[in-house]
Design a protein around this motif. Structure first.
Motif, PDB file in Angstrom:
ATOM      1  N   LEU A 117       0.810  -1.235  -0.039  1.00  0.00           N
ATOM      2  CA  LEU A 117      -0.114  -0.162   0.065  1.00  0.00           C
ATOM      3  C   LEU A 117       0.838   1.334   0.126  1.00  0.00           C
ATOM      4  O   LEU A 117       0.568   2.155  -0.775  1.00  0.00           O
ATOM      5  N   LEU A 118       1.832   1.040   0.852  1.00  0.00           N
ATOM      6  CA  LEU A 118       2.759   2.678   0.949  1.00  0.00           C
ATOM      7  C   LEU A 118       3.563   2.608  -0.056  1.00  0.00           C
ATOM      8  O   LEU A 118       4.114   3.792  -0.488  1.00  0.00           O
ATOM      9  N   THR A 119       3.852   1.784  -0.898  1.00  0.00           N
ATOM     10  CA  THR A 119       4.736   1.641  -2.034  1.00  0.00           C
ATOM     11  C   THR A 119       4.150   2.415  -2.969  1.00  0.00           C
ATOM     12  O   THR A 119       4.626   3.312  -3.902  1.00  0.00           O
ATOM     13  N   GLN A 120       2.745   2.102  -3.301  1.00  0.00           N
ATOM     14  CA  GLN A 120       2.000   2.404  -4.517  1.00  0.00           C
ATOM     15  C   GLN A 120       1.350   3.988  -4.244  1.00  0.00           C
ATOM     16  O   GLN A 120       0.887   4.725  -5.407  1.00  0.00           O
ATOM     17  N   THR A 121       1.007   4.385  -3.027  1.00  0.00           N
ATOM     18  CA  THR A 121       0.558   5.685  -2.988  1.00  0.00           C
ATOM     19  C   THR A 121       1.665   6.932  -3.388  1.00  0.00           C
ATOM     20  O   THR A 121       2.861   6.763  -3.388  1.00  0.00           O
ATOM     21  N   ASP A 124      11.527   2.044  18.255  1.00  0.00           N
ATOM     22  CA  ASP A 124      12.451   2.972  18.640  1.00  0.00           C
ATOM     23  C   ASP A 124      12.935   4.171  17.903  1.00  0.00           C
ATOM     24  O   ASP A 124      14.000   4.836  18.128  1.00  0.00           O
ATOM     25  N   GLY A 125      11.889   4.300  16.992  1.00  0.00           N
ATOM     26  CA  GLY A 125      12.016   5.715  16.336  1.00  0.00           C
ATOM     27  C   GLY A 125      12.733   5.436  14.910  1.00  0.00           C
ATOM     28  O   GLY A 125      13.078   6.649  14.038  1.00  0.00           O
ATOM     29  N   THR A 126      13.077   4.275  14.593  1.00  0.00           N
ATOM     30  CA  THR A 126      14.104   3.963  13.446  1.00  0.00           C
ATOM     31  C   THR A 126      12.943   3.791  12.209  1.00  0.00           C
ATOM     32  O   THR A 126      12.045   3.277  12.425  1.00  0.00           O
ATOM     33  N   ILE A 127      13.305   4.102  11.233  1.00  0.00           N
ATOM     34  CA  ILE A 127      12.661   3.899   9.831  1.00  0.00           C
ATOM     35  C   ILE A 127      12.655   2.596   9.246  1.00  0.00           C
ATOM     36  O   ILE A 127      13.914   2.085   9.157  1.00  0.00           O
ATOM     37  N   ARG A 147       8.742   8.752  -2.503  1.00  0.00           N
ATOM     38  CA  ARG A 147       8.318  10.110  -2.363  1.00  0.00           C
ATOM     39  C   ARG A 147       9.165  10.611  -1.251  1.00  0.00           C
ATOM     40  O   ARG A 147       9.700  11.753  -1.351  1.00  0.00           O
ATOM     41  N   VAL A 148       9.279   9.980  -0.042  1.00  0.00           N
ATOM     42  CA  VAL A 148      10.093  10.179   1.017  1.00  0.00           C
ATOM     43  C   VAL A 148      11.679  10.622   0.518  1.00  0.00           C
ATOM     44  O   VAL A 148      12.143  11.512   0.872  1.00  0.00           O
ATOM     45  N   GLY A 149      12.082   9.523  -0.085  1.00  0.00           N
ATOM     46  CA  GLY A 149      13.430   9.496  -0.653  1.00  0.00           C
ATOM     47  C   GLY A 149      13.693  10.486  -1.492  1.00  0.00           C
ATOM     48  O   GLY A 149      14.630  11.508  -1.211  1.00  0.00           O
ATOM     49  N   SER A 182      18.299   7.718  -0.920  1.00  0.00           N
ATOM     50  CA  SER A 182      17.413   6.473  -1.172  1.00  0.00           C
ATOM     51  C   SER A 182      16.762   5.630  -0.262  1.00  0.00           C
ATOM     52  O   SER A 182      16.959   5.978   0.921  1.00  0.00           O
ATOM     53  N   GLN A 183      15.836   4.742  -0.864  1.00  0.00           N
ATOM     54  CA  GLN A 183      14.789   4.439   0.215  1.00  0.00           C
ATOM     55  C   GLN A 183      15.602   3.353   0.918  1.00  0.00           C
ATOM     56  O   GLN A 183      15.560   3.169   2.122  1.00  0.00           O
ATOM     57  N   GLU A 184      16.686   2.676   0.243  1.00  0.00           N
ATOM     58  CA  GLU A 184      17.424   1.727   1.253  1.00  0.00           C
ATOM     59  C   GLU A 184      18.336   2.421   2.147  1.00  0.00           C
ATOM     60  O   GLU A 184      18.369   1.854   3.484  1.00  0.00           O
ATOM     61  N   SER A 185      18.935   3.657   1.958  1.00  0.00           N
ATOM     62  CA  SER A 185      19.764   4.161   2.935  1.00  0.00           C
ATOM     63  C   SER A 185      18.822   4.723   4.135  1.00  0.00           C
ATOM     64  O   SER A 185      19.511   5.161   4.987  1.00  0.00           O
TER      65      SER A 185
END
Length: 554
Positions: free
Chosen positions: A149-153, A163-166, A172-174, A180-183
């Motif tokens: 869902l989050l990938t397609q929006t 713990d606050g980590t992603i 879009r956020v990247g 990059s999304q991976e980083s």
């Protein structure tokens, strides 16, 4: 897809079941041993590191205090049964970690014998399976569905761990952060988004619940604004598992709002729908984006009250409170449902501001709004994932508790009762171990279908984990009615379930508790139904017991 499991041959020199190997960290394997009476007298350092306790707290049966209360009765029953049979066993349950979080662990035990051949107890391990249940892919399914869902929006979308980590950020956020999304995976959310006004990480501990809506700025520029809408994801124990954040870059919107406080001329070219009203709320002007979104032309809208857009989904009190807040504070924003000229109802985010003259008197109101259909659709799907079992699509433990609480409140002071049927499948473990998890899932799906056919439309059939189900009967006039439905379920599940060229029979052991006879709160009713189920499970199996009957026989 199967849950993470580990072959016991590497630990005990023998097989408990045919399962795939999984490379795990030593800290994830918690070793233990007990004697022939079930007295636990050895724990590995990894166990103490996990629980935060020492041998003085854990020895004997002390470690059971850290087991989630609802899981404790079944675990005790398995241990006693294994001691009597002197045979291998396993059970998945929730064990409290040193930080107070309950984690799903898979506990397995193998018999050990003294030199003279006498049974001497068990040696075994607990494996931290990270929120998954053996033979249950619900956690994996939910996570993959959320990620899809989050990938397609087209919205900004982030999943944040306690713990606050992603753990996930979409493209879009990247793009917004120039990374990059991976980083971003494993990075702190608060390294990139500043929210100093929110006390979300108290004393360096785990996250508190995010507010439903909040704003952040991008660290580094301090100007870019993101408006986040959050949905909290919880595990079976009710602990915070993750937070899903859906965001919108509102930097341009806020800039235009500030300009509208001075003049209305700037809104003609905006892609956001805008209106200007007089102090009484009469529409004076609208822009082209308003016409495109609502279907009303300029001439049709001018002179009208914004109530022409009302959907009918909100009460008069809702609009009175909105107006009161706008007049008092000079600002109101939020999500509402509106109606287009053609009758279509849609959700929108609206922000309204008072425009005041030099003496502080309100002369006009500006209004900016946008269609949020996509965000609402994602939020609705996330809500379903949070309340439905991913395999059977039945209500899960969270939704069951909500409905049970409502049923108890509705029945208070009346003549109707509430009945709770706690159901455990007999011999399901053998099916799962001998035929595999895929066959086990087919059995669970068929069991869910048959039980649903046995109840009324107002009743709830829920899967609370593994091979355990609960049926909620919210309005019961006669106790015999609860027994009648339990009997129908027994008869339905006695029938073989076809699995290709083979068949499986998983009869039910059912415990029944009644509100207010056996308890007047959620925990009491579940506990009593579980005790009654334990009674039938340890005697005849394949049947049902009322709690008071089981108590008299004990």
């Amino acid at each position: 897809m199967t849950p993470p499991t580990v072959s016991s041959s590497s630990l005990f020199g023998g097989e408990i079941g045919d399962r795939s190997n999984l490379a795990v960290k030593p800290s994830q394997i918690l070793l233990w041993a007990c004697d022939a009476q079930g007295y636990f007298d050895f724990f590995s350092p990894s166990w103490f590191a996990f629980t935060g306790h020492d041998l003085a707290c854990e020895h004997g049966q002390g470690w059971l205090d850290e087991v989630y209360p609802e899981d404790r009765p079944l675990l005790r029953r398995d241990i006693l049964d294994a001691l009597q049979r002197e045979s291998p066993w396993r059970r998945t349950f929730r064990l409290q970690r040193h930080d107070g979080v309950h984690r799903w662990v898979l506990m397995e035990g193998m018999p050990r014998h003294a030199v003279d051949g006498h049974f001497a107890g068990f040696v075994g391990h607990c494996l931290d399976v990270g929120g998954q249940e053996a033979g249950d892919v619900a956690a994996d399914l939910s996570a993959s569905q959320i990620t899809r869902l989050l990938t397609q929006t087209r919205l900004l979308a982030v999943m944040v761990e306690p713990d606050g980590t992603i753990s996930f950020a979409n493209e879009r956020v990247g793009g917004l952060l120039g990374r990059s999304q991976e980083s971003l995976r494993g990075a702190s959310f608060f390294e990139h988004f500043s929210a100093e006004h929110l006390d979300l990480l108290p004393d360096g501990g785990p996250l508190r619940d995010f507010p439903t809506e909040f704003e952040t700025t991008l660290r580094g520029d301090g100007r870019s604004l993101v408006l986040w809408h959050s949905m909290v994801q919880r595990d079976y124990a009710g602990s915070l598992a993750a937070v899903v954040l859906l965001g919108e870059d509102v930097t341009a919107r806020r800039s235009e709002e500030d300009k509208l406080a001075v003049t209305s001329k700037v809104f003609e070219s905006s892609h956001l729908a805008m209106t200007i009203t007089d102090a009484a709320g009469t529409i004076l002007s609208v822009n082209d984006a308003f016409t495109r979104l609502t279907g009303y032309g300029r001439e049709e809208a001018q002179g009208q009250n914004p109530r022409i857009l009302q959907s009918g989904r909100h009460s008069p009190e809702f609009y009175k409170e909105m107006w009161r807040s706008l007049v008092t504070s000079g600002h109101w924003h939020g999500d509402i449902w509106d109606r287009r000229k053609d009758g279509t109802i849609y959700p929108k985010f609206i922000s309204m501001n008072a425009i005041r003259d030099e003496e502080g008197r309100t002369t006009n109101y500006s209004c900016i709004f946008s269609d949020i259909t996509e965000r609402k659709a994602i939020e609705e799907k996330l809500s379903l994932l949070a309340h439905l079992d991913a395999l059977t699509r039945l209500p899960n433990r969270t939704l069951l508790r909500e409905r049970l609480g409502e049923a108890i409140a509705d029945a208070a002071g009346g003549t109707d009762r509430v009945a709770l049927l706690y159901i455990d499948l007999d011999r399901f473990k053998q099916v799962n171990d001998s035929l595999g998890h895929q066959a086990g899932d087919q059995v669970l799906l068929e069991v869910a279908r048959r039980m649903s056919d046995c109840v009324r439309s107002a009743d709830t059939v829920a899967r609370i984990g593994g091979d355990e189900f609960i049926v909620l009967l919210p309005r019961v006039r006669e106790l015999e009615n609860a027994g009648r439905i339990a009997g129908k379920i027994v008869e339905a599940l006695k029938q073989p379930i076809a699995l290709g060229q083979q068949e499986a029979i998983c009869t039910p052991s059912i415990g029944i508790s009644i509100c207010p006879d056996h308890g007047a709160d959620v925990e009491a009713l579940i506990h009593c139904a579980d005790q009654a189920m334990y009674r039938i499970k340890t005697t005849s199996r394949c049947g049902y017991h009322f709690y008071d009957q089981a108590r008299k026989e004990a």
